[in-house]
Structure formats: structure tokens, C-alpha cells
Design a protein around this motif. Sequence first.
Motif, PDB file in Angstrom:
ATOM      1  N   ARG A 110       0.862  -1.192   0.000  1.00 39.58           N
ATOM      2  CA  ARG A 110       0.000   0.000   0.000  1.00 39.58           C
ATOM      3  C   ARG A 110       0.893   1.235   0.000  1.00 39.58           C
ATOM      4  NH1 ARG A 110      -4.702  -1.647   4.470  1.00 39.58           N
ATOM      5  NH2 ARG A 110      -5.061  -3.708   3.593  1.00 39.58           N
TER       6      ARG A 110
ATOM      7  N   LEU B  37      -4.044  -4.451  15.220  1.00 41.39           N
ATOM      8  CA  LEU B  37      -3.180  -5.604  14.912  1.00 41.39           C
ATOM      9  C   LEU B  37      -3.749  -6.383  13.744  1.00 41.39           C
ATOM     10  CD1 LEU B  37      -2.527  -7.543  18.237  1.00 41.39           C
ATOM     11  CD2 LEU B  37      -0.816  -6.568  16.734  1.00 41.39           C
TER      12      LEU B  37
ATOM     13  N   ARG C 214       3.762   0.444   6.803  1.00 38.33           N
ATOM     14  CA  ARG C 214       4.787   0.180   5.815  1.00 38.33           C
ATOM     15  C   ARG C 214       4.170   0.170   4.425  1.00 38.33           C
ATOM     16  NH1 ARG C 214       8.871   1.341   7.779  1.00 38.33           N
ATOM     17  NH2 ARG C 214      10.141  -0.036   6.508  1.00 38.33           N
TER      18      ARG C 214
ATOM     19  N   GLU D 147       1.390   4.074   1.319  1.00 34.26           N
ATOM     20  CA  GLU D 147       1.030   4.952   2.423  1.00 34.26           C
ATOM     21  C   GLU D 147       2.258   5.762   2.808  1.00 34.26           C
ATOM     22  OE1 GLU D 147      -1.898   3.539   5.189  1.00 34.26           O
ATOM     23  OE2 GLU D 147      -1.104   1.528   4.919  1.00 34.26           O
TER      24      GLU D 147
HETATM   25  P1  AMP Z   1      -6.785  -3.918   7.053  1.00 34.34           P
HETATM   26  O1  AMP Z   1      -7.387  -4.919   6.161  1.00 34.34           O
HETATM   27  O2  AMP Z   1      -6.430  -2.648   6.399  1.00 34.34           O
HETATM   28  O3  AMP Z   1      -7.549  -3.729   8.331  1.00 34.34           O
HETATM   29  O4  AMP Z   1      -5.404  -4.578   7.490  1.00 34.34           O
HETATM   30  C1  AMP Z   1      -5.333  -5.665   8.383  1.00 34.34           C
HETATM   31  C2  AMP Z   1      -4.096  -5.527   9.216  1.00 34.34           C
HETATM   32  O5  AMP Z   1      -2.948  -5.425   8.380  1.00 34.34           O
HETATM   33  C3  AMP Z   1      -4.044  -4.261  10.047  1.00 34.34           C
HETATM   34  O6  AMP Z   1      -4.723  -4.423  11.258  1.00 34.34           O
HETATM   35  C4  AMP Z   1      -2.561  -4.079  10.253  1.00 34.34           C
HETATM   36  O7  AMP Z   1      -2.076  -4.908  11.291  1.00 34.34           O
HETATM   37  C5  AMP Z   1      -1.989  -4.574   8.964  1.00 34.34           C
HETATM   38  N1  AMP Z   1      -1.711  -3.428   8.071  1.00 34.34           N
HETATM   39  C6  AMP Z   1      -2.547  -2.788   7.220  1.00 34.34           C
HETATM   40  N2  AMP Z   1      -1.910  -1.807   6.554  1.00 34.34           N
HETATM   41  C7  AMP Z   1      -0.631  -1.827   6.990  1.00 34.34           C
HETATM   42  C8  AMP Z   1       0.542  -1.084   6.674  1.00 34.34           C
HETATM   43  N3  AMP Z   1       0.540  -0.106   5.750  1.00 34.34           N
HETATM   44  N4  AMP Z   1       1.688  -1.372   7.330  1.00 34.34           N
HETATM   45  C9  AMP Z   1       1.736  -2.352   8.246  1.00 34.34           C
HETATM   46  N5  AMP Z   1       0.675  -3.111   8.578  1.00 34.34           N
HETATM   47  C10 AMP Z   1      -0.495  -2.860   7.960  1.00 34.34           C
END
Ligand code: AMP
Length: 423
Positions: free
Chosen positions: A115, A282, A124, A117
Motif C-alpha cells: 500500500r 493488529l 509500511r 502509504e
Molecule cells: P486492514 O485490512 O487494512 O484492516 O489490514 C489488516 C491488518 O494489516 C491491520 O490491522 C494491520 O495490522 C496490517 N496493516 C494494514 N496496513 C498496513 C501497513 N501499511 N503497514 C503495516 N501493517 C499494515
Amino acid sequence: MCPPNLKALGGTSDIFPSDSDAWQQLESLARHTAHLYGFREIRTPLIEEAAVFTGALGSTTEVVTKQMYQFEDRGGRRVVLRPEGTASIVRAFIEKGLDKTGGLVRLYYMGPMFRAERPQAGRRRQFHQFGAEMFGSASPYSDVETIAVLKRILDSWGLTGWKLKINSLGTPEDRSRILDFIRQKLEPHKDKFSPEELERLEKNPLRILDSKEPVCQVLCGAIDFSEVIADESLDRFDQVLRTLGHMDIPFERDPLLVRGLDYYTHTVFEVVHPALGAQDALGGGGRYDGLVQGMGGVSTTAVGFAIGLERVLIALEALKAVPATTKQPAVYVATTDPAEIPEGLLQAEQLRERSIEAVVNLEDRPLKRQFDQANKLGCRFVIVRGAAEREKKVVTVKDMNSREQRELTQADWLATMADLVKE
Ligand code: AMP
């Protein structure tokens, strides 16, 4: 010629052996636990057609509008480095025809996601997720079992202090009522919103609940979807919560939890940890009963979650519970004379035959340097090969812990080494 000072891209990291042992332990514990629940691994490509994600995640979600690594490949196709796992897995599930066979399908996956970001702690550009998806059950118990796997994985990692937040978004019909409800509640306060929030309110009011603006948070704090969700959906949610209680899985109802992607229905959940600071999630997940059909398959109910492994390691570090590095070669084969090296190579092979990790000296260098190397690698035993040993037909072994040295006969050195290493 390469330009000098090449570096990893911002927001991406190299994982060296000092850390990769911990990674491997997390991965193998998660695998083991997923297997206990009947989940089996699926590996999908890191790169997919853009349409896999743009349709599935929702065209107004942040991941799609701002964070996808999207480009045209040499054939002029729009492709994307996967930003998450679920949409790829649903694409694979349909492509394989699993939507037509019925029955329960339990899959887990692990690997990097991308991603674009702004990099910061816990955020990350390349990060790693472990996730699981269960297809083919609409039962509220499948929500609970999915959460139970998640909990058992966190427990297996020794992770404590996390909190499970949970909410329900109901059916798609409930969802439209929720959207109207949010609009109705917030429209009178439009003048207090930034242009960005106004756009969210117009295009996808659920997204406004994620706003960090204090005014917005206060106004949203008064919103509870249960006022507009149908009784049946509320009963279903109630059954999930009661069963979680029955299973001794602690949770906290969070009426504002909506998750960042559009495909969720009914139960949504997130696991947060105080050690993570601003990026406190998390992992998270929920039901996505409409996604398989939405992506062109036969209507199939589904529920799943994903955990971010970098964040798990941050939380474990704060708890001083990162799995210790345990992998060190057991034996170092040293040689007093370079002419002995070929025999040393063979001797190391014999150890490996017995599944004993061994490294062997490959250079013409003094014995002292070889012992230093063995120490640095954390080898428990050093075998010394030299002319004296050859003449006496013995194998000299030094125990680096007790500093004790002994001579083993050529006939039984290997069996004795196997016993010593096992101790
Ligand atoms: P999400 O589907 O966006 O909720 O992502 C699930 C999990 O992935 C999150 O709760 C984070 O632990 C991890 N995550 C999402 N985006 C990032 C990122 N840019 N960097 C690190 N961990 C991430």
C-alpha cells in the motif's frame, strides 16, 4: 553500472537472519494453529488485474483511491500489487469453480501486501499479513470460530493485552438504512465539516466514522446503528456475542467500528493493542456475504480476518516476548591444515545426513580464527581435523560450553555426536 548507495525503497524493509528466525516462528505457529481448525494454505499471485480490487474493496475506499500500486504492464493491462488478500482469494475461489461445489472451504494465506502509504511506525508500504477465510457458512457460529482461530493464533504467539472490538453492519438493506441514518444525523451539522469530510458524507457516509476530526468524532459518537438495523440482524449479532461469551473470548462492542473496506456485512471486528500507538490495529476482519457474487461467482457466504505481522512484532517487542533466536549450527568443523578441508567437507555432510546442523571451515586460516568464528556463530561443538587426528584415527571434539575436549574413535564419532547434540 549501478548508481552508488542503492537502498531499499522507503516503507520496505530487509529481514535479516537476526529477525527472520522470529518471523519463521510466528509463521509456523500460525500455520500450525490454522491447521488445527481445518484451514489449508492458498498462495495467490502478488500481482492481479486492477479490477480484482477496484470492484471488491469499494471505489471510494482509501485503499483504492490513494494506496494501490497500480500501473500498466507491457501488454497495456492495468495491474495492481495486491493491497490485501481477500479479493485475490475470492477471485481464485471463483476461477477454480469452488463457488459451484458448495460445502465449507477453509483457506489461510500469508505473505506481503503493498500500500502506497506515508511510511511511519507500524505503517509500511510492503507489509505482511497472515489471514484466514471461511467460505460456505452463514451461521453466526462460523463468525465465532473464525474469531477463535484468530485468538488462538495470538495466544500461540504469547501476545497478551490485546482487545477485540466488534460491531455489526447487518445485511446490505440494513447498510443502506445505516447510510441514510448517518446522513440524516450529520446533515444538520454540515457547516462544521471539512471539504474532505463533506465528500465522504456524500459518497460513502460510513467512511466519515473513521474521521479523526474532534467535531466529527463527537457527532459520530452519538450514532448507534442498532437503531436502524433489522431485528433479525440484531438477533444474529446477539448470538455471535453470546457464543463468544460461552467460548470465553473477551470482546468489547464498538458501535462505530466499520472497517476500511466496503465488502463487509453483519459482523465486523478488529483486534487492537495499546503498544501500537496511533496505528493500534493488529488485525481485523468480518463477514463478506456479498463479495463472491459481487465478483461474478455464485452467491457464497464468507467470513475472514487478516493480521499484520509487523505490528504483531512491535507489540511482542513491547512485551519483551519476541521469540528468541534459536537456530545456530550445532557443530563447526575446523581444520589445522588446508589439505584437510576436503575431508572436513565430507565430515560435515555426514553430520547433515543425521540432521545435525554443521558449518565447515573453507579457508586457509589459523585455528584461532576458526574458533572465533565458531563462537560468533554460536556453535556448541567444534570438531578439529589435523594431521595428529588423522594419524591416531580419532576425531577431536571440543564442547564450547564446558571447554572440555575429547577424542572419539572413527567408528563411533558420528553416533556420539548425535547423542551429544541431542542432550
Ligand atoms: P486492514 O485490512 O487494512 O484492516 O489490514 C489488516 C491488518 O494489516 C491491520 O490491522 C494491520 O495490522 C496490517 N496493516 C494494514 N496496513 C498496513 C501497513 N501499511 N503497514 C503495516 N501493517 C499494515
